[in-house]
Design a protein around this motif. Structure first.
Motif, PDB file in Angstrom:
ATOM      1  N   ALA A 149       0.831  -1.207   0.000  1.00 51.41           N
ATOM      2  CA  ALA A 149       0.000   0.000   0.000  1.00 51.41           C
ATOM      3  C   ALA A 149       0.864   1.254   0.000  1.00 51.41           C
ATOM      4  O   ALA A 149       0.548   2.238  -0.687  1.00 51.41           O
ATOM      5  N   LYS A 150       1.965   1.254   0.745  1.00 50.30           N
ATOM      6  CA  LYS A 150       2.874   2.406   0.780  1.00 50.30           C
ATOM      7  C   LYS A 150       3.506   2.643  -0.592  1.00 50.30           C
ATOM      8  O   LYS A 150       3.617   3.788  -1.036  1.00 50.30           O
ATOM      9  N   VAL A 151       3.906   1.579  -1.264  1.00 48.66           N
ATOM     10  CA  VAL A 151       4.499   1.695  -2.600  1.00 48.66           C
ATOM     11  C   VAL A 151       3.467   2.235  -3.584  1.00 48.66           C
ATOM     12  O   VAL A 151       3.771   3.117  -4.397  1.00 48.66           O
ATOM     13  N   ALA A 152       2.244   1.731  -3.508  1.00 53.42           N
ATOM     14  CA  ALA A 152       1.183   2.203  -4.403  1.00 53.42           C
ATOM     15  C   ALA A 152       0.891   3.682  -4.165  1.00 53.42           C
ATOM     16  O   ALA A 152       0.712   4.445  -5.122  1.00 53.42           O
ATOM     17  N   ASP A 153       0.853   4.102  -2.907  1.00 57.85           N
ATOM     18  CA  ASP A 153       0.623   5.511  -2.598  1.00 57.85           C
ATOM     19  C   ASP A 153       1.744   6.392  -3.139  1.00 57.85           C
ATOM     20  O   ASP A 153       1.495   7.461  -3.696  1.00 57.85           O
ATOM     21  N   ALA A 154       2.992   5.931  -2.981  1.00 60.14           N
ATOM     22  CA  ALA A 154       4.141   6.690  -3.483  1.00 60.14           C
ATOM     23  C   ALA A 154       4.076   6.800  -5.003  1.00 60.14           C
ATOM     24  O   ALA A 154       4.351   7.864  -5.576  1.00 60.14           O
ATOM     25  N   TRP A 155       3.689   5.715  -5.678  1.00 55.40           N
ATOM     26  CA  TRP A 155       3.548   5.708  -7.137  1.00 55.40           C
ATOM     27  C   TRP A 155       2.484   6.713  -7.563  1.00 55.40           C
ATOM     28  O   TRP A 155       2.700   7.502  -8.483  1.00 55.40           O
ATOM     29  N   ASP A 156       1.336   6.678  -6.891  1.00 55.29           N
ATOM     30  CA  ASP A 156       0.251   7.606  -7.223  1.00 55.29           C
ATOM     31  C   ASP A 156       0.684   9.055  -7.043  1.00 55.29           C
ATOM     32  O   ASP A 156       0.405   9.908  -7.899  1.00 55.29           O
ATOM     33  N   ARG A 157       1.363   9.342  -5.942  1.00 57.76           N
ATOM     34  CA  ARG A 157       1.846  10.716  -5.698  1.00 57.76           C
ATOM     35  C   ARG A 157       2.812  11.144  -6.792  1.00 57.76           C
ATOM     36  O   ARG A 157       2.753  12.270  -7.288  1.00 57.76           O
ATOM     37  N   ARG A 158       3.705  10.262  -7.185  1.00 64.50           N
ATOM     38  CA  ARG A 158       4.695  10.569  -8.218  1.00 64.50           C
ATOM     39  C   ARG A 158       4.016  10.821  -9.560  1.00 64.50           C
ATOM     40  O   ARG A 158       4.349  11.776 -10.267  1.00 64.50           O
ATOM     41  N   MET A 159       3.072   9.953  -9.918  1.00 70.25           N
ATOM     42  CA  MET A 159       2.366  10.127 -11.191  1.00 70.25           C
ATOM     43  C   MET A 159       1.567  11.429 -11.186  1.00 70.25           C
ATOM     44  O   MET A 159       1.555  12.149 -12.190  1.00 70.25           O
ATOM     45  N   ASN A 160       0.902  11.731 -10.087  1.00 71.35           N
ATOM     46  CA  ASN A 160       0.143  12.981  -9.998  1.00 71.35           C
ATOM     47  C   ASN A 160       1.060  14.190 -10.134  1.00 71.35           C
ATOM     48  O   ASN A 160       0.731  15.152 -10.837  1.00 71.35           O
ATOM     49  N   GLN A 161       2.215  14.148  -9.471  1.00 65.24           N
ATOM     50  CA  GLN A 161       3.147  15.269  -9.566  1.00 65.24           C
ATOM     51  C   GLN A 161       3.725  15.384 -10.970  1.00 65.24           C
ATOM     52  O   GLN A 161       3.830  16.478 -11.513  1.00 65.24           O
ATOM     53  N   ASP A 162       4.089  14.252 -11.549  1.00 67.80           N
ATOM     54  CA  ASP A 162       4.614  14.275 -12.919  1.00 67.80           C
ATOM     55  C   ASP A 162       3.578  14.831 -13.885  1.00 67.80           C
ATOM     56  O   ASP A 162       3.909  15.592 -14.806  1.00 67.80           O
ATOM     57  N   SER A 163       2.321  14.469 -13.666  1.00 66.05           N
ATOM     58  CA  SER A 163       1.250  14.987 -14.513  1.00 66.05           C
ATOM     59  C   SER A 163       1.119  16.502 -14.349  1.00 66.05           C
ATOM     60  O   SER A 163       1.026  17.234 -15.344  1.00 66.05           O
TER      61      SER A 163
END
Length: 70
Positions: free
Chosen positions: A28-42
């Protein structure tokens, strides 16, 4: 011994149910970090090339539906 090595050692000594609980938490922590990164990259425009590519493929008729349909 580093903190990571201490954590690794502690993980090795977990019971199976505790290990699986930890694995689920880490996933869950990895998925949250991925989501945050994708949102920021977007937000930063780093993914705009994907939209540009899809737009070009739509114009040329090369865009495939997603998810793929059969």
């Amino acid at each position: 011994m580093s903190t990571v090595e201490e954590i690794e050692s502690a993980i090795e000594n977990l019971k199976e149910d505790e290990f699986l609980r930890l694995a689920k938490w880490l996933e869950a922590k990895v998925a949250d970090a991925w989501d945050r990164r994708m949102n920021q990259d977007s937000k930063d425009g780093k993914l705009d090339f994907l939209f540009d590519e899809a737009g070009s493929e739509r114009v040329t008729g090369e865009l495939n539906p997603w998810p793929a349909t059969r």
